[in-house]
Design an enzyme around this catalytic site. Structure first.
Site, PDB file in Angstrom:
ATOM      1  CB  THR A   1      -0.909   0.008   1.260  1.00 14.47           C
ATOM      2  OG1 THR A   1      -1.689  -1.175   1.249  1.00 14.47           O
ATOM      3  CG2 THR A   1      -1.815   1.222   1.273  1.00 14.47           C
TER       4      THR A   1
ATOM      5  CD  GLU B   1      -0.124  -1.448  10.673  1.00 15.03           C
ATOM      6  OE1 GLU B   1       1.032  -1.851  10.496  1.00 15.03           O
ATOM      7  OE2 GLU B   1      -0.521  -0.356  10.225  1.00 15.03           O
TER       8      GLU B   1
ATOM      9  CE  LYS C   1      -0.339   4.857  13.404  1.00  9.13           C
ATOM     10  NZ  LYS C   1      -1.663   4.532  12.867  1.00  9.13           N
TER      11      LYS C   1
HETATM   12  P1  NAP Z   1       1.784  -3.956   2.844  1.00  9.08           P
HETATM   13  O1  NAP Z   1       0.726  -3.442   1.944  1.00  9.08           O
HETATM   14  O2  NAP Z   1       1.597  -5.262   3.517  1.00  9.08           O
HETATM   15  O3  NAP Z   1       3.136  -3.991   1.989  1.00  9.08           O
HETATM   16  C1  NAP Z   1       4.317  -4.564   2.464  1.00  9.08           C
HETATM   17  C2  NAP Z   1       5.302  -4.685   1.306  1.00  9.08           C
HETATM   18  O4  NAP Z   1       6.533  -5.158   1.810  1.00  9.08           O
HETATM   19  C3  NAP Z   1       4.870  -5.655   0.220  1.00  9.08           C
HETATM   20  O5  NAP Z   1       5.247  -5.141  -1.031  1.00  9.08           O
HETATM   21  C4  NAP Z   1       5.653  -6.938   0.529  1.00  9.08           C
HETATM   22  O6  NAP Z   1       6.015  -7.647  -0.637  1.00  9.08           O
HETATM   23  C5  NAP Z   1       6.906  -6.357   1.133  1.00  9.08           C
HETATM   24  N1  NAP Z   1       7.487  -7.243   2.136  1.00  9.08           N
HETATM   25  C6  NAP Z   1       7.027  -7.511   3.365  1.00  9.08           C
HETATM   26  N2  NAP Z   1       7.864  -8.323   4.026  1.00  9.08           N
HETATM   27  C7  NAP Z   1       8.888  -8.573   3.187  1.00  9.08           C
HETATM   28  C8  NAP Z   1      10.080  -9.331   3.292  1.00  9.08           C
HETATM   29  N3  NAP Z   1      10.398 -10.016   4.397  1.00  9.08           N
HETATM   30  N4  NAP Z   1      10.925  -9.334   2.237  1.00  9.08           N
HETATM   31  C9  NAP Z   1      10.628  -8.660   1.127  1.00  9.08           C
HETATM   32  N5  NAP Z   1       9.517  -7.893   0.967  1.00  9.08           N
HETATM   33  C10 NAP Z   1       8.653  -7.875   1.983  1.00  9.08           C
HETATM   34  O7  NAP Z   1       2.107  -2.905   4.025  1.00  9.08           O
HETATM   35  P2  NAP Z   1       1.762  -1.343   4.037  1.00  9.08           P
HETATM   36  O8  NAP Z   1       0.341  -1.162   4.414  1.00  9.08           O
HETATM   37  O9  NAP Z   1       2.278  -0.696   2.803  1.00  9.08           O
HETATM   38  O10 NAP Z   1       2.601  -0.877   5.312  1.00  9.08           O
HETATM   39  C11 NAP Z   1       3.996  -0.727   5.238  1.00  9.08           C
HETATM   40  C12 NAP Z   1       4.492  -0.010   6.482  1.00  9.08           C
HETATM   41  O11 NAP Z   1       3.918   1.291   6.536  1.00  9.08           O
HETATM   42  C13 NAP Z   1       4.090  -0.671   7.803  1.00  9.08           C
HETATM   43  O12 NAP Z   1       5.135  -0.458   8.743  1.00  9.08           O
HETATM   44  C14 NAP Z   1       2.858   0.095   8.220  1.00  9.08           C
HETATM   45  O13 NAP Z   1       2.656   0.079   9.611  1.00  9.08           O
HETATM   46  C15 NAP Z   1       3.238   1.482   7.758  1.00  9.08           C
HETATM   47  N6  NAP Z   1       2.098   2.363   7.497  1.00  9.08           N
HETATM   48  C16 NAP Z   1       1.064   1.911   6.745  1.00  9.08           C
HETATM   49  C17 NAP Z   1       0.011   2.771   6.451  1.00  9.08           C
HETATM   50  C18 NAP Z   1      -1.146   2.341   5.617  1.00  9.08           C
HETATM   51  O14 NAP Z   1      -2.061   3.132   5.414  1.00  9.08           O
HETATM   52  N7  NAP Z   1      -1.160   1.129   5.086  1.00  9.08           N
HETATM   53  C19 NAP Z   1       0.045   4.081   6.951  1.00  9.08           C
HETATM   54  C20 NAP Z   1       1.140   4.509   7.737  1.00  9.08           C
HETATM   55  C21 NAP Z   1       2.170   3.626   7.993  1.00  9.08           C
HETATM   56  P3  NAP Z   1       4.911  -8.374  -1.580  1.00  9.08           P
HETATM   57  O15 NAP Z   1       4.101  -7.245  -2.132  1.00  9.08           O
HETATM   58  O16 NAP Z   1       5.684  -9.081  -2.598  1.00  9.08           O
HETATM   59  O17 NAP Z   1       4.136  -9.245  -0.636  1.00  9.08           O
HETATM   60  N1  HSE Z   2      -3.057   0.553  10.278  1.00  5.80           N
HETATM   61  C1  HSE Z   2      -2.767   1.927  10.480  1.00  5.80           C
HETATM   62  C2  HSE Z   2      -4.054   2.679  10.716  1.00  5.80           C
HETATM   63  C3  HSE Z   2      -2.070   2.472   9.266  1.00  5.80           C
HETATM   64  O1  HSE Z   2      -5.114   2.145  10.425  1.00  5.80           O
HETATM   65  O2  HSE Z   2      -3.994   3.806  11.226  1.00  5.80           O
HETATM   66  C4  HSE Z   2      -1.622   3.898   9.428  1.00  5.80           C
HETATM   67  O3  HSE Z   2      -0.606   4.002  10.378  1.00  5.80           O
END
Ligand code: NAP
Ligand code: HSE
Length: 430
Positions: free
Chosen positions: A14, A191, A206
């Site tokens: 994402t 998450e 957070k």
């Molecule tokens: P996500 O959609 O699950 O994406 C994770 C990515 O990392 C995927 O591309 C996955 O690869 C890759 N990945 C995970 N583990 C791996 C490993 N061991 N080796 C290689 N690649 C790996 O997660 P996300 O929602 O983007 O969140 C990412 C981070 O941002 C987290 O720390 C989250 O807490 C933070 N965050 C998220 C948001 C939100 O709105 N989602 C907001 C603020 C902060 P594949 O695609 O190939 O599976």
């Molecule tokens: N899972 C988190 C949320 C992503 O819903 O706020 C943003 O940090």
């Protein structure tokens, strides 16, 4: 010829796909701001065959982290993998290799931020983590820079998009818990393991980061009290609405006598309070300062592009520091800490719903058990008086947590009280 800075992206989910889109589609203006061309050189993923949310040339993708961490051409590493490991190890390796690091990972920063910041200073590089708190809302840098002259008294608000999205949908659309959780996951808010959102751990992480920055002292994650929204029912939401409240998952840190209060829990918030109007995936952080008064920062707390925006802001900051040769010069340190006060000493108001024997004497029993512990009541309403049971809806004055827990214990032991159906703190009332 203009200098170029190469970026290694760890993750293309994402957030990673939002970062990639902003870096590639907004490149000209970003180049002007960074003072350098920004180029995504390599992207680490787990599965090369997965369908992506962005168009990315397949030869940019790798499953080998060393292609980034060990690549001397890459100066900035952006960690958006999520989870504690291997993310923490990769951040450490990147710092040790002299790379600027940007991360959105609240779990890693809340648990290991102090040691990683120390490591960054030793290596003469920077570690940025704006996106780790409240998604797209700029809050950490404003606290560190614009509000540096401020003595922060309190920082609190809604910092988890998933749970706020769920509570809003349960309230406004009457949807059930499982249905709205699946929707929040589909939208990329939750998450990888949504328990972190639902149980309040994400908000607690957070808050630990936010409070440490706001009070310039370390607020350890394990000292942040945390309860999630798992037990919030449609009856709680309806009961709150009848009394003029909405239910929100709040994160609250406040300077109090003897230290700092740090807690995450659902709370009844008066419908006219500004936080009550923060709906859906939106977050809001209120900062109360000695000189500035009350500020509220509001915006999307999760999602691809808003979070991508916060990450790219940090990438530009990292590139600018490279361009001006000042990496690792920012002083990020914490003053010796004020302790986090034990929960038993925290004072809040409570909403309490009991199912009782439908006998007039039961009111006297309840008020006696409360007053014995010094718990004063604001209101006591009787609902659903029937043959078999009745409900008592109670609101308390400010009460110490320790005293309230003692009252709860005696209420649960009292035979004329069938069940303590719900107890939720009330916040935002003078
Ligand atoms: P996500 O959609 O699950 O994406 C994770 C990515 O990392 C995927 O591309 C996955 O690869 C890759 N990945 C995970 N583990 C791996 C490993 N061991 N080796 C290689 N690649 C790996 O997660 P996300 O929602 O983007 O969140 C990412 C981070 O941002 C987290 O720390 C989250 O807490 C933070 N965050 C998220 C948001 C939100 O709105 N989602 C907001 C603020 C902060 P594949 O695609 O190939 O599976
Ligand atoms: N899972 C988190 C949320 C992503 O819903 O706020 C943003 O940090």
């Amino acid at each position: 010829m203009r200098k170029k800075v190469k970026i290694g992206l760890l993750g293309l989910g994402t957030v990673g796909s939002g970062v990639y889109r902003i870096l590639t589609e907004g490149n000209t203006i970003l180049t002007q701001k960074a003072g350098m061309d920004l180029e995504v050189d390599r992207i680490l993923v787990r599965n090369l065959d997965r369908k992506r949310r962005v168009d990315v040339e397949s030869d940019l993708l790798t499953t080998d982290p060393e292609m980034i961490l060990n690549n001397p051409d890459i100066s900035i590493v952006v960690e958006v993998l999520g989870g504690e490991e291997p993310a923490r190890t990769y951040i450490e390796k990147a710092l040790r290799a002299g790379k600027q690091v940007v991360t959105a990972n609240k779990e890693v920063i809340a648990k290991h931020g102090v040691e990683l910041l120390k490591m960054a200073r030793e290596e003469g590089v920077d570690l940025f983590f704006e996106a780790s708190v409240a998604g797209g809302i700029p809050i950490l840098r404003p606290l560190q820079e614009s509000l540096a002259g401020e003595d922060v008294e309190a920082v609190y608000g809604i910092v988890n998009g998933t749970t706020n999205y769920m509570l809003t949908a349960m309230d406004k659309q009457g949807l059930d818990f499982a249905e709205v959780l699946a929707d929040a996951q589909e939208r990329g808010y939750a998450e990888a393991d949504p328990t972190a959102d639902i149980a309040g751990h994400d908000a607690a992480r957070k808050l630990a980061i936010l409070a440490s920055i706001a009070f310039n002292t370390r607020v350890p994650l394990d000292k942040v009290y945390c309860t999630g929204i798992e037990k919030i029912t449609a009856a709680d939401i309806a009961g709150a609405a009848e009394l003029g409240y909405v239910i929100k998952l709040l994160a609250i840190a406040r300077r109090v006598k003897g230290g700092i209060e740090a807690r995450v829990h659902p709370a009844l918030v008066p419908q006219e309070h500004p936080l009550a109007a923060v709906d859906g995936v939106y977050n809001a952080v209120v900062v109360q300062g000695w000189a500035v008064g009350t500020l509220m920062f509001y915006g999307a707390g999760a999602g691809q592009m808003p979070t991508g925006s916060a990450v790219v802001g940090d990438v530009i900051a990292a590139a600018k520091n490279i361009a001006s040769g000042v990496q690792g010069k920012a002083r990020v340190g914490f003053a010796p800490g004020a302790p986090v006060v034990p929960l038993e000493e925290v004072e809040t108001r409570y909403y309490l719903r009991l199912r009782v024997v439908p006998e007039p004497g039961v009111l006297g029993v309840v008020t006696h058990l409360c007053s014995r512990e010094g718990v004063e009541l604001v209101s006591l309403d009787i609902k659903n008086w029937g043959q078999d049971s009745a409900n008592l809806i109670i609101r308390t004055q400010l009460v110490r947590e320790g005293a309230f827990q003692r009252v709860l214990k005696t209420l649960k032991e009292e035979p004329r009280i069938y069940a303590v159906e719900s107890y939720i703190r009330i916040e935002g009332e003078e």
